[in-house]
Design a protein around this motif. Structure first.
Motif, short mmCIF file in Angstrom:
data_model
loop_
_atom_site.label_atom_id
_atom_site.label_comp_id
_atom_site.label_asym_id
_atom_site.label_seq_id
_atom_site.Cartn_x
_atom_site.Cartn_y
_atom_site.Cartn_z
N TYR A 1 -2.31 -4.11 4.90
CA TYR A 1 -0.88 -3.84 4.94
C TYR A 1 -0.36 -3.46 3.55
CZ TYR A 1 -0.39 -5.90 9.65
OH TYR A 1 -0.46 -6.16 10.99
N LEU A 2 -0.74 -4.25 2.54
CA LEU A 2 -0.20 -4.05 1.20
C LEU A 2 -0.66 -2.73 0.61
CD1 LEU A 2 1.42 -5.16 -1.16
CD2 LEU A 2 -0.65 -6.32 -1.96
N LEU A 3 -1.92 -2.38 0.75
CA LEU A 3 -2.42 -1.12 0.20
C LEU A 3 -1.72 0.07 0.83
CD1 LEU A 3 -6.27 -1.84 -0.06
CD2 LEU A 3 -4.58 -1.80 -1.92
N LEU A 4 -1.56 0.03 2.15
CA LEU A 4 -0.88 1.14 2.82
C LEU A 4 0.58 1.20 2.41
CD1 LEU A 4 -1.08 3.42 4.86
CD2 LEU A 4 -0.68 1.76 6.70
N LEU A 5 1.21 0.06 2.26
CA LEU A 5 2.62 0.03 1.88
C LEU A 5 2.82 0.52 0.44
CD1 LEU A 5 5.29 -0.68 3.17
CD2 LEU A 5 5.04 -3.03 2.33
N VAL A 6 1.93 0.16 -0.46
CA VAL A 6 2.02 0.64 -1.84
C VAL A 6 1.88 2.16 -1.88
CG1 VAL A 6 0.82 0.68 -4.06
CG2 VAL A 6 1.28 -1.49 -2.94
N ALA A 7 0.92 2.69 -1.11
CA ALA A 7 0.71 4.15 -1.09
C ALA A 7 1.94 4.87 -0.54
CB ALA A 7 -0.52 4.48 -0.26
N LEU A 8 2.53 4.35 0.54
CA LEU A 8 3.72 4.99 1.11
C LEU A 8 4.93 4.86 0.19
CD1 LEU A 8 3.33 3.82 4.82
CD2 LEU A 8 3.05 6.14 3.95
N THR A 9 5.04 3.75 -0.52
CA THR A 9 6.15 3.57 -1.45
C THR A 9 6.06 4.55 -2.61
OG1 THR A 9 6.25 1.21 -0.88
CG2 THR A 9 7.34 1.88 -2.91
N ALA A 10 4.84 4.89 -3.01
CA ALA A 10 4.63 5.79 -4.14
C ALA A 10 4.76 7.26 -3.77
CB ALA A 10 3.25 5.54 -4.76
N LEU A 11 5.01 7.56 -2.50
CA LEU A 11 5.09 8.95 -2.05
C LEU A 11 6.45 9.25 -1.39
CD1 LEU A 11 1.53 9.35 -0.47
CD2 LEU A 11 2.34 10.29 -2.65
N PRO A 12 7.54 9.09 -2.13
CA PRO A 12 8.84 9.43 -1.56
C PRO A 12 8.98 10.93 -1.40
CG PRO A 12 9.10 8.95 -3.88
CD PRO A 12 7.66 8.66 -3.54
N ILE A 13 9.72 11.34 -0.38
CA ILE A 13 9.94 12.76 -0.10
C ILE A 13 11.32 13.13 -0.64
CG2 ILE A 13 10.13 14.51 1.70
CD1 ILE A 13 8.46 12.45 3.43
#
Length: 314
Positions: free
Chosen positions: A40-52
């Motif tokens: 969960y945390l790894l996926l959430l960190v990746a999505l947080t770092a990729l704002p559109i």
């Protein structure tokens, strides 16, 4: 309302919430759930770092994961993972001091807590795979998503009038509902797999937004150059325009070319950015050839390493 004061107050409430529910926090991070929480945390960190990037703000594709965790595991785990993700995620636009990172990390914790405590009766119903379950799922998650969206917009209420933003939120909640049903019937691993495409979608939308921005800036430069063509010596104005629109953040070269002595030759009038490589010059020739052979106002050509957009000042 002072945004810093609001975030300091939310930080105090977040600390109080975690202190009061410390036993639930310890249970959420039990050793036997370490692998699940790490995924969960790894996926959430990746999505947080990729704002559109969007006009007036940015959109993150992290809501499906938040809604899944919030519905299946409760507000404590969702709030804790969200705070950790905001602390750990690298910023793609600016560098935040450690104090600012803590303020941003804690801002949604009280929202998760309030929604989780007041709507706990709907949490079980939200897991049902029927119409009532879908309505309950949207209800319990909208309770924290709406105020969280306002905080992400830095309390700019006008940002909430963006219809594209709300379409994105509804689609993400629906995606989270599907992932939750997959988790209930197929397991957590399969549910996480349904969320991985969000990373590819975020990368694609970011690339599309950057391309649209670059084309828009080049179009502005072309229109300004056309307005200056009547000047006796427009070169100083042209250089000033190119300097104003060129950005070191984008690995790009802006050039203004004029036809040379022969049909295939071109003369560089002004240039800003790195000197184009031979491979880039070849791609530029393709774009210019397409531009001269057509009546369109622009043409483009691409290779694996280069993308050229040519505009005509006819």
């Amino acid at each position: 309302m002072n945004l810093t004061f609001v975030r300091v107050a939310l930080l105090a409430l977040a600390a109080a919430a975690f202190a009061i529910f410390h036993q639930a926090l310890a249970a959420a991070f039990a050793p036997h759930d370490a692998l699940r929480n790490l995924a969960y945390l790894l996926l959430l960190v990746a999505l947080t770092a990729l704002p559109i990037p969007r006009k007036g703000g940015r959109v993150r594709l992290d809501l499906p994961l938040y809604t899944l965790v919030f519905t299946l595991h409760g507000w404590v785990l969702a709030a804790a993972l969200g705070a950790l993700a905001l602390l750990l995620a690298p910023s793609t636009t600016r560098r935040y001091a450690i104090g600012a990172r803590f303020l941003r990390a804690a801002e949604c914790v009280p929202l998760f807590c309030a929604a989780g405590l007041t709507l706990s009766g709907l949490q079980t119903e939200a897991r049902f795979s029927d119409a009532s379950g879908l309505v309950a799922f949207f209800a319990i998650n909208a309770a924290w998503i709406v105020p969280a969206t306002l905080l992400r917009a830095n309390l700019r209420v006008g940002r909430l009038a963006d219809w594209w933003l709300w379409i994105a939120i509804v689609v993400q909640i629906a995606w989270g509902y599907v992932a939750t049903q997959v988790a209930l019937h197929g397991g957590i691993a399969l549910a996480v797999a349904t969320l991985v495409p969000l990373l590819l979608l975020a990368l694609a939308l970011r690339a599309l937004a950057r391309s649209a921005l670059a084309v828009h800036r080049l179009r502005l430069a072309r229109e300004a150059v056309q307005a200056l063509l009547g000047e006796s010596d427009p070169l100083p104005h042209i250089n000033a325009i190119l300097s104003s629109v060129h950005s070191e953040l984008l690995k790009e070269t802006l050039q203004i070319l004029a036809p040379g002595a022969n049909v295939t030759g071109w003369t560089t009038v002004a240039s800003r950015g790195p000197v184009p490589e031979d491979a880039a010059v070849q791609v530029r020739r393709q774009a210019l050839r397409r531009l001269t052979d057509s009546e369109r106002s622009y043409a483009s050509a691409s290779s694996r390493a280069h993308h050229i957009v040519a505009f005509a000042a006819r």
